[in-house]
Each structure stands twice: as structure tokens, then as C-alpha cells.
Design a protein around this motif. Sequence first.
Motif, mmCIF file in Angstrom:
data_model
loop_
_atom_site.group_PDB
_atom_site.id
_atom_site.type_symbol
_atom_site.label_atom_id
_atom_site.label_comp_id
_atom_site.label_asym_id
_atom_site.label_seq_id
_atom_site.Cartn_x
_atom_site.Cartn_y
_atom_site.Cartn_z
ATOM 1 N N THR A 13 8.146 1.670 -6.312
ATOM 2 C CA THR A 13 8.562 0.675 -5.581
ATOM 3 C C THR A 13 8.418 1.169 -4.099
ATOM 4 N N LEU A 14 8.944 2.332 -3.693
ATOM 5 C CA LEU A 14 8.964 2.824 -2.384
ATOM 6 C C LEU A 14 7.749 3.142 -1.825
ATOM 7 N N VAL A 15 6.900 3.748 -2.605
ATOM 8 C CA VAL A 15 5.500 4.474 -2.429
ATOM 9 C C VAL A 15 4.604 3.208 -2.337
ATOM 10 N N VAL A 16 4.711 2.008 -3.134
ATOM 11 C CA VAL A 16 3.942 0.668 -3.159
ATOM 12 C C VAL A 16 4.233 0.062 -1.968
ATOM 13 N N ALA A 17 5.480 -0.127 -1.346
ATOM 14 C CA ALA A 17 5.905 -0.673 -0.151
ATOM 15 C C ALA A 17 5.499 0.277 1.063
ATOM 16 N N LEU A 18 5.253 1.280 0.823
ATOM 17 C CA LEU A 18 4.798 2.404 2.033
ATOM 18 C C LEU A 18 3.234 2.184 2.142
ATOM 19 N N GLY A 19 2.620 1.994 0.978
ATOM 20 C CA GLY A 19 1.164 1.717 1.161
ATOM 21 C C GLY A 19 0.921 0.408 1.653
ATOM 22 N N ALA A 20 1.647 -0.693 1.183
ATOM 23 C CA ALA A 20 1.517 -2.062 1.846
ATOM 24 C C ALA A 20 1.563 -2.118 3.061
ATOM 25 N N GLY A 21 2.693 -1.483 3.611
ATOM 26 C CA GLY A 21 3.032 -1.308 5.297
ATOM 27 C C GLY A 21 1.850 -0.632 5.647
ATOM 28 N N LEU A 22 1.189 0.433 5.403
ATOM 29 C CA LEU A 22 0.249 0.935 6.113
ATOM 30 C C LEU A 22 -1.109 0.264 5.995
ATOM 31 N N ALA A 23 -1.229 -0.468 4.865
ATOM 32 C CA ALA A 23 -2.512 -1.560 4.746
ATOM 33 C C ALA A 23 -2.510 -2.624 5.764
ATOM 34 N N VAL A 24 -0.981 -3.318 5.937
ATOM 35 C CA VAL A 24 -0.922 -4.347 6.766
ATOM 36 C C VAL A 24 -1.013 -3.782 8.294
#
Length: 70
Positions: A13-24
Motif C-alpha cells: 500500500t505504501l509503495v503504490v501510494a508513493l508511486g501514485a503521488g509521484l505520478a500526480v
Amino acid sequence: MQFFASAVTTLQTLVVALGAGLAVWGVVNLLEGYGSDNAAAKSQGIKQLMAGGGIIVLGTTLIPLLSTLF
């Protein structure tokens, strides 16, 4: 063993959230580059967007494999 499975789920969950934040953040930079006609901001934005997508893919495919190690 239940604790390890829970930790892997939390890590995913943390890795996916980090990736989503970077993508945004990349989308914001990309749109800012298009708005001000700034080629450097467009380039930075597309790099961040792709890196965020790559991190999301790693988080959804590689992290769950950790639970099968033990």
C-alpha cells in the motif's frame, strides 16, 4: 506468519501510494509545462509520470511475491 503477511500488505500500500503521488506530481509538472510553454517542465513531468507508473507496477507485482519467500 500473519504479521508478515500484514506487513507485506502495508508495504504494498505504501509503495503504490508513493508511486501514485509521484505520478500526480508529474501530471502537475506536465500541465504546468504546457501552460507556460516550458519544454524543461514538460520533460520533467513526463519523466515523473512514467517513474510513478513504474513504481506502481513494481508495488503491485513485486511486493506480493515477498509473502511467498517464507
